[in-house]
Design an enzyme around this catalytic site. Structure first.
Site, short mmCIF file in Angstrom:
data_model
loop_
_atom_site.label_atom_id
_atom_site.label_comp_id
_atom_site.label_asym_id
_atom_site.label_seq_id
_atom_site.Cartn_x
_atom_site.Cartn_y
_atom_site.Cartn_z
N HIS A 80 66.48 36.38 32.00
CA HIS A 80 66.28 35.86 33.31
C HIS A 80 66.36 34.50 33.65
CE1 HIS A 80 64.48 39.93 33.25
NE2 HIS A 80 65.16 40.13 34.56
N GLY A 88 55.76 29.43 42.85
CA GLY A 88 56.27 30.69 43.12
C GLY A 88 57.65 30.38 43.75
N ARG A 134 60.64 24.93 45.83
CA ARG A 134 59.58 24.04 45.54
C ARG A 134 59.51 23.62 43.96
NH1 ARG A 134 54.19 26.32 47.49
NH2 ARG A 134 55.04 26.28 49.45
N ILE A 138 51.47 26.42 40.16
CA ILE A 138 51.22 25.69 41.37
C ILE A 138 51.67 26.44 42.51
CG2 ILE A 138 51.17 23.26 40.16
CD1 ILE A 138 54.17 22.89 40.77
N GLY A 139 50.85 26.80 43.61
CA GLY A 139 51.24 27.55 44.63
C GLY A 139 50.30 27.42 45.57
N GLU A 143 46.34 46.19 53.33
CA GLU A 143 45.99 47.56 54.40
C GLU A 143 44.61 47.96 54.01
OE1 GLU A 143 47.64 48.93 56.68
OE2 GLU A 143 49.90 47.97 56.37
N GLU A 156 45.67 34.84 46.27
CA GLU A 156 47.42 34.55 46.04
C GLU A 156 47.72 35.68 45.04
OE1 GLU A 156 48.01 33.16 42.17
OE2 GLU A 156 46.52 34.80 42.20
N MET A 157 48.71 35.55 44.48
CA MET A 157 49.24 36.85 43.90
C MET A 157 49.93 36.90 42.53
SD MET A 157 51.32 38.31 47.53
CE MET A 157 51.78 39.71 46.57
N GLU A 158 49.52 35.78 41.82
CA GLU A 158 50.17 35.48 40.52
C GLU A 158 49.29 35.06 39.41
OE1 GLU A 158 51.23 34.02 43.36
OE2 GLU A 158 53.18 35.15 43.63
N SER A 206 47.04 27.18 52.17
CA SER A 206 48.13 27.00 53.04
C SER A 206 47.62 27.84 54.42
CB SER A 206 49.32 27.74 52.23
OG SER A 206 49.19 28.94 52.26
N1 HPA Z 1 47.49 36.49 50.49
C1 HPA Z 1 48.11 36.47 49.40
N2 HPA Z 1 48.87 35.48 49.00
C2 HPA Z 1 48.88 34.24 49.71
C3 HPA Z 1 48.06 34.16 50.89
C4 HPA Z 1 47.61 35.07 51.45
O1 HPA Z 1 46.81 35.31 52.41
N3 HPA Z 1 48.28 32.92 51.25
C5 HPA Z 1 49.11 32.38 50.49
N4 HPA Z 1 49.42 33.22 49.38
#
Ligand code: HPA
Length: 236
Positions: A4, A20, A24, A88-89, A162, A179-181, A203
């Site tokens: 990758h 991410g 950016r 960084i995100g 959900e 966040e997600m990482e 954000s």
């Molecule tokens: N949820 C998950 N990831 C995110 C969010 C959120 O509200 N805002 C920025 N990244």
């Protein structure tokens, strides 16, 4: 080259910042690095290597979510010898005292599942940041006067949740943002004896519904990049 990442060996620095969003990565490289050179564009997941205050740095997009980050972080560590990886995100604020534009430095990252869950099975591993990076990031943020919070975050597998009860439990337990990482990055760093940290800009806010206007994003994200660079090179 890896599956990758198209960079040649030697084109990736030991210190890698990982936003991410690949655009950016481009913005941060053009704004903060000297002589930034494009080293990866496989799948549009842009990566750049240049120098910051004389130190080599790569800024490589990770994509969204832990499975995507896991691919890039694994290849950066195993093939290119990355040793310090700083996410960084952006993140969503989860506490009333955390405002949009604030920076969160993630001491720990809670998850339900990550790509590493299969290894840990019944174990609840506690993904945590590298102390030296965390300490240097906090010092940098204080010197810069950035509104900063240090503590636990939640690395979720979903943006469109959900299960509001999960967010509620995180809020109840003082988690600062979602966040997600980061959790998978911390787990991989532990496994491979690397250093990792996540420096995040708030954000949007889950409780107030506020969101950072697009026009203001650059300045706020700029503080986060500067904190990450100063954390990696505290003496620069
Ligand atoms: N949820 C998950 N990831 C995110 C969010 C959120 O509200 N805002 C920025 N990244």
């Amino acid at each position: 080259m890896t599956t990758h990442i198209g960079a040649q060996k030697g084109e990736i620095a030991e210190t890698v910042l990982m936003p991410g969003d690949p655009y950016r990565a481009k913005w941060a490289a053009e704004t903060f690095l000297k002589d930034a050179k494009l080293v990866n564009e496989v799948r549009g997941m842009l990566g750049f290597t240049g120098t910051w205050n004389g130190h080599r740095v790569t800024i490589q997009g990770s994509g969204m979510g832990m499975p995507s980050l896991s691919i890039y972080a694994n290849e950066l560590i195993s093939t290119y010898g990355a040793k310090t990886l700083i996410r960084i995100g952006s993140c969503g604020g989860m506490q009333p005292h955390v405002g949009i534009r604030d920076v969160i430095i993630a001491m720990t990252a809670t998850t339900i599942t990550s790509p590493s869950s299969g290894i840990f099975r019944e174990m609840n591993f506690a993904p945590c940041a590298d102390w030296s990076l965390l300490q240097a990031a906090v010092t940098a943020a204080q010197e810069m006067g950035t509104n900063t919070h240090v503590g636990g975050i939640y690395s979720s597998d979903v943006f469109y949740a959900e299960r509001p009860d999960l967010d509620e439990q995180m809020v109840r337990h003082g988690v600062l943002g979602v966040e997600m990482e980061a959790a998978e990055l911390y787990i991989l760093a532990a496994r491979h004896k690397c250093r990792a940290l996540a420096v995040l800009t708030v954000s949007d806010h889950l409780q107030t519904g506020e969101a950072l206007p697009a026009s203001e994003r650059e300045q706020s994200f700029g503080d986060m990049v500067e904190i990450a660079l100063k954390a990696a090179f505290p003496d620069a």
